[in-house]
Design a protein around this motif. Structure first.
Motif, mmCIF file in Angstrom:
data_model
loop_
_atom_site.group_PDB
_atom_site.id
_atom_site.type_symbol
_atom_site.label_atom_id
_atom_site.label_comp_id
_atom_site.label_asym_id
_atom_site.label_seq_id
_atom_site.Cartn_x
_atom_site.Cartn_y
_atom_site.Cartn_z
ATOM 1 N N ASP A 175 -8.843 -5.381 -1.617
ATOM 2 C CA ASP A 175 -9.239 -5.345 -0.209
ATOM 3 C C ASP A 175 -10.743 -5.604 -0.138
ATOM 4 O O ASP A 175 -11.523 -4.840 -0.709
ATOM 5 C CB ASP A 175 -8.899 -3.989 0.412
ATOM 6 C CG ASP A 175 -9.142 -3.956 1.913
ATOM 7 O OD1 ASP A 175 -9.240 -5.029 2.527
ATOM 8 O OD2 ASP A 175 -9.223 -2.845 2.475
ATOM 9 N N ALA B 49 -2.709 4.076 -6.214
ATOM 10 C CA ALA B 49 -4.055 3.997 -5.636
ATOM 11 C C ALA B 49 -5.117 4.458 -6.627
ATOM 12 O O ALA B 49 -6.238 3.933 -6.637
ATOM 13 C CB ALA B 49 -4.130 4.821 -4.355
ATOM 14 N N GLU C 257 0.811 -1.219 0.000
ATOM 15 C CA GLU C 257 0.000 0.000 0.000
ATOM 16 C C GLU C 257 0.844 1.270 0.000
ATOM 17 O O GLU C 257 0.355 2.335 -0.384
ATOM 18 C CB GLU C 257 -0.941 0.010 1.196
ATOM 19 C CG GLU C 257 -0.254 0.007 2.544
ATOM 20 C CD GLU C 257 -1.238 -0.112 3.699
ATOM 21 O OE1 GLU C 257 -2.458 -0.084 3.434
ATOM 22 O OE2 GLU C 257 -0.782 -0.241 4.861
ATOM 23 N N PRO D 8 -3.373 -4.946 0.341
ATOM 24 C CA PRO D 8 -2.563 -3.760 0.665
ATOM 25 C C PRO D 8 -1.477 -4.041 1.693
ATOM 26 O O PRO D 8 -0.465 -3.339 1.724
ATOM 27 C CB PRO D 8 -3.600 -2.773 1.218
ATOM 28 C CG PRO D 8 -4.903 -3.203 0.628
ATOM 29 C CD PRO D 8 -4.819 -4.697 0.542
ATOM 30 N N VAL E 57 -4.301 -4.833 -6.492
ATOM 31 C CA VAL E 57 -4.328 -4.849 -5.033
ATOM 32 C C VAL E 57 -5.788 -4.838 -4.599
ATOM 33 O O VAL E 57 -6.537 -3.925 -4.958
ATOM 34 C CB VAL E 57 -3.567 -3.640 -4.453
ATOM 35 C CG1 VAL E 57 -3.526 -3.723 -2.924
ATOM 36 C CG2 VAL E 57 -2.147 -3.580 -5.018
#
Length: 220
Positions: free
Chosen positions: A114, A9, A4, A91, A112
């Motif tokens: 989550d 992002a 992360e 992350p 990535v």
């Protein structure tokens, strides 16, 4: 360090129904080579690369008419050409573990995820930037030396203490594990440091018995 901290992002994603005619232009406009494919809830469904889009597009030397090309492109979507078995990470995956995954599967990126939602992407370029950062090779005014040390407990800490005593400020330290198996019990340590007079400091290291294999002084 976790993924992360170095991932992108603001990841560009597309939904499964996105037309292939739109994918190439989007990749070019955003200057990216990989795009996760998600559903309406942002959950990962697949992954696309620039090469996938190129392979699915008609060749420049195609014998099809413009109308036939447009018709075929209007039928193809991201869902038709995406890779469904996606290797991803979380992350909180360690950066080195992410690199191992990419190397193991011979892939150029990791979405990535989550709670099933795509929150970022990490690419081989991100890993290269991370490598450059931790090696300190982009640090201005830093000297670099590679030194032979006995592969014994406490030897490295003595070297770092010596550098501190001589006025050096250590930027980074690397000591590769994969070395020539000559059974001499010697390993190489690569140190980047800053000092007022690196050339003099290297000379003092040699006088204290350290074998310097290579040295690179900062350019003034």
């Amino acid at each position: 360090m976790y993924v992360e901290t170095i991932m992108t992002a603001a990841v560009v994603t597309v939904e499964e129904h996105t037309k292939i005619s739109h994918l190439a232009g989007l990749m070019q406009a955003k200057r990216i080579r990989h795009m996760p494919v998600v559903n309406a809830d942002g959950c990962l469904k697949g992954i696309l690369s620039h090469r996938d889009v190129q392979k699915a597009s008609p060749s420049d030397i195609t014998t099809l008419s413009a109308g036939e090309v447009n018709y075929l492109l209007s039928k193809l979507t991201a869902k038709d050409i995406m890779h469904r078995n996606v290797v991803s990470c979380s992350p909180t995956t360690l950066v080195e573990d992410a690199a191992c995954l990419m190397r193991q599967h011979t892939i150029g990126c990791l979405p990535v995820v989550d709670a099933d939602r795509v929150v970022g992407i990490i690419t081989s370029v991100d890993l290269l930037d991370f490598f450059l950062d931790i090696t300190g090779c982009l640090e201005k005014d830093a000297a670099r030396v590679s030194i032979c040390l006995q592969d014994q407990k406490g030897v490295l800490s003595k070297l770092l203490t010596c550098l501190d005593e001589l006025g050096g400020y250590v930027v980074s330290v690397m000591t590769p594990q994969r070395q020539d198996t000559d059974e001499t019990g010697i390993r190489t340590v690569i140190v980047r440091y800053k000092a007022d007079n690196p050339q003099q400091l290297n000379q003092q290291l040699s006088e204290r018995g350290y074998q310097i294999l290579t040295e690179q002084l900062p350019q003034r």
